[in-house]
Design an enzyme around this catalytic site. Structure first.
Site, PDB file in Angstrom:
ATOM      1  CB  SER A 104      11.319 -33.475  53.043  1.00 15.84           C
ATOM      2  OG  SER A 104      10.067 -34.094  53.293  1.00 15.84           O
ATOM      3  CG  HIS A 148      11.901 -32.131  57.400  1.00 15.02           C
ATOM      4  ND1 HIS A 148      11.914 -31.221  58.439  1.00 15.02           N
ATOM      5  CD2 HIS A 148      10.651 -32.104  56.885  1.00 15.02           C
ATOM      6  CE1 HIS A 148      10.721 -30.649  58.528  1.00 15.02           C
ATOM      7  NE2 HIS A 148       9.933 -31.166  57.608  1.00 15.02           N
ATOM      8  CG  ASP A 173       7.383 -33.354  56.010  1.00 13.38           C
ATOM      9  OD1 ASP A 173       7.896 -33.260  54.883  1.00 13.38           O
ATOM     10  OD2 ASP A 173       7.453 -32.447  56.865  1.00 13.38           O
ATOM     11  CG  MET A 181       1.787 -35.095  56.731  1.00 16.60           C
ATOM     12  SD  MET A 181       1.596 -34.902  54.946  1.00 16.60           S
ATOM     13  CE  MET A 181       3.122 -34.036  54.573  1.00 16.60           C
ATOM     14  CG  HIS A 239       6.964 -30.541  59.910  1.00 17.96           C
ATOM     15  ND1 HIS A 239       6.867 -30.143  58.597  1.00 17.96           N
ATOM     16  CD2 HIS A 239       6.055 -29.790  60.587  1.00 17.96           C
ATOM     17  CE1 HIS A 239       5.933 -29.206  58.484  1.00 17.96           C
ATOM     18  NE2 HIS A 239       5.428 -28.976  59.676  1.00 17.96           N
ATOM     19  CG  MET A 290       2.719 -30.845  58.951  1.00 21.14           C
ATOM     20  SD  MET A 290       3.115 -31.027  57.208  1.00 21.14           S
ATOM     21  CE  MET A 290       4.466 -32.194  57.323  1.00 21.14           C
ATOM     22  CG  MET A 342       4.792 -24.932  57.155  1.00 23.56           C
ATOM     23  SD  MET A 342       5.692 -26.419  56.700  1.00 23.56           S
ATOM     24  CE  MET A 342       4.918 -26.878  55.180  1.00 23.56           C
ATOM     25  CG  ASP A 388       8.847 -28.342  55.141  1.00 24.20           C
ATOM     26  OD1 ASP A 388       8.396 -28.953  56.124  1.00 24.20           O
ATOM     27  OD2 ASP A 388       8.917 -28.837  53.990  1.00 24.20           O
TER      28      ASP A 388
HETATM   29  C1  DX5 Z   1       4.635 -30.142  52.914  1.00 25.25           C
HETATM   30  C2  DX5 Z   1       5.859 -30.999  52.983  1.00 25.25           C
HETATM   31  C3  DX5 Z   1       6.809 -30.611  51.870  1.00 25.25           C
HETATM   32  C4  DX5 Z   1       8.008 -31.513  51.737  1.00 25.25           C
HETATM   33  C5  DX5 Z   1       9.081 -30.908  50.855  1.00 25.25           C
HETATM   34  O1  DX5 Z   1       3.829 -30.418  53.998  1.00 25.25           O
HETATM   35  O2  DX5 Z   1       6.484 -30.809  54.236  1.00 25.25           O
HETATM   36  O3  DX5 Z   1       7.226 -29.300  52.130  1.00 25.25           O
HETATM   37  O4  DX5 Z   1       8.532 -31.685  52.989  1.00 25.25           O
HETATM   38  O5  DX5 Z   1       8.498 -30.435  49.709  1.00 25.25           O
HETATM   39  P1  DX5 Z   1       9.331 -30.221  48.338  1.00 25.25           P
HETATM   40  O6  DX5 Z   1       9.248 -31.516  47.610  1.00 25.25           O
HETATM   41  O7  DX5 Z   1       8.605 -29.101  47.674  1.00 25.25           O
HETATM   42  O8  DX5 Z   1      10.748 -29.868  48.705  1.00 25.25           O
HETATM   43 ZN    ZN Z   2       8.078 -30.646  56.929  1.00 28.31          ZN
END
Ligand code: DX5
Ligand code: ZN
Length: 212
Positions: free
Chosen positions: A7, A32, A34, A36, A65, A67, A136, A170
């Site tokens: 990620s 990955h 993320d 947001m 992803h 969010m 999640m 994740d």
């Molecule tokens: C939460 C994020 C985390 C990140 C990975 O919204 O999506 O899950 O990707 O987190 P860690 O650092 O815990 O692997």
């Molecule tokens: Zn994610």
């Protein structure tokens, strides 16, 4: 074999290309991303332009992803930017079916994500058209949290009802807890801090892939 998806939320934002290349050189299967919106989650992360530039330098699929509330407003934007897979949250308003159809019409893979507190009943009606379920393992929004063990049962339940697609975890996934996730039926591990803080991600990824 378990797929590893670093990620980039955990990457150095001032050295995103360097860190993305480091993960690809280490043998990751996907990257990955993320995204947001500061509404669906209390954090803000990554834009379509970041996805576009990453797509220009990456040799692995970009697993985006979303969010965010109203992901339907941004599907074309992220697909145009080069997302290979787009996962939306089952908790958002609007027609999940229409969003899944749209992602598929554009030739990408479609996923549905569940927060820890959301049951699989939220995705069951759509499983035949869902390439990936993201269970999640932390409350979405921030990396570096502790894995919520109760989500293991959700992974097992999805396999028990016969779901054959990808199941992705994740949040809080580490070398010490990945085997238990794989044993429940996990097929993709999103890992942020564990990989980006490792001084030898290549050796770690080899150990992770060897788990099954
Ligand atoms: C939460 C994020 C985390 C990140 C990975 O919204 O999506 O899950 O990707 O987190 P860690 O650092 O815990 O692997
Ligand atoms: Zn994610």
């Amino acid at each position: 074999m378990i797929k590893i998806a670093p990620s980039i939320l955990a990457a150095d934002p001032l050295n995103l290309e360097r860190d993305a290349r480091r993960m690809m050189d280490a043998g990751c299967d996907w990257l990955h991303v993320d995204v947001m919106d500061a509404h669906f989650v209390h954090n803000l992360a990554f834009s379509p332009d970041t996805v576009r530039r990453l797509e220009e330098i990456t040799t692995v699929p970009l697993d985006v992803h979303l969010m965010m509330n109203h992901p339907e407003r941004y599907l074309d934007v992220f697909l145009d930017a080069g997302a290979d897979r787009i996962t939306i949250h089952a908790e958002v308003s609007g027609s999940l079916q229409a969003m899944l159809d749209k992602i598929h019409r554009r030739g990408a893979k479609a996923g549905l994500a569940l927060k820890p507190g959301t049951g699989i009943s939220a995705v069951e009606p759509f499983l035949d058209e869902t390439d990936l379920v993201l269970t999640m393992t932390v409350e979405p929004g921030f990396g570096g949290q502790k894995l919520n063990e109760s989500v293991l049962g959700k992974i097992a339940a999805l396999r028990k009802i016969g779901y054959q697609g990808e199941i992705e975890a994740d949040g809080g996934v580490k070398e010490h807890n990945l085997q238990s996730l794989i044993d429940q039926g996990l097929s993709v591990a999103v890992m942020g801090t564990a990989l980006f803080r490792s001084d030898d991600p290549k050796a770690m990824m080899a150990r992770l892939h060897a788990m099954g």
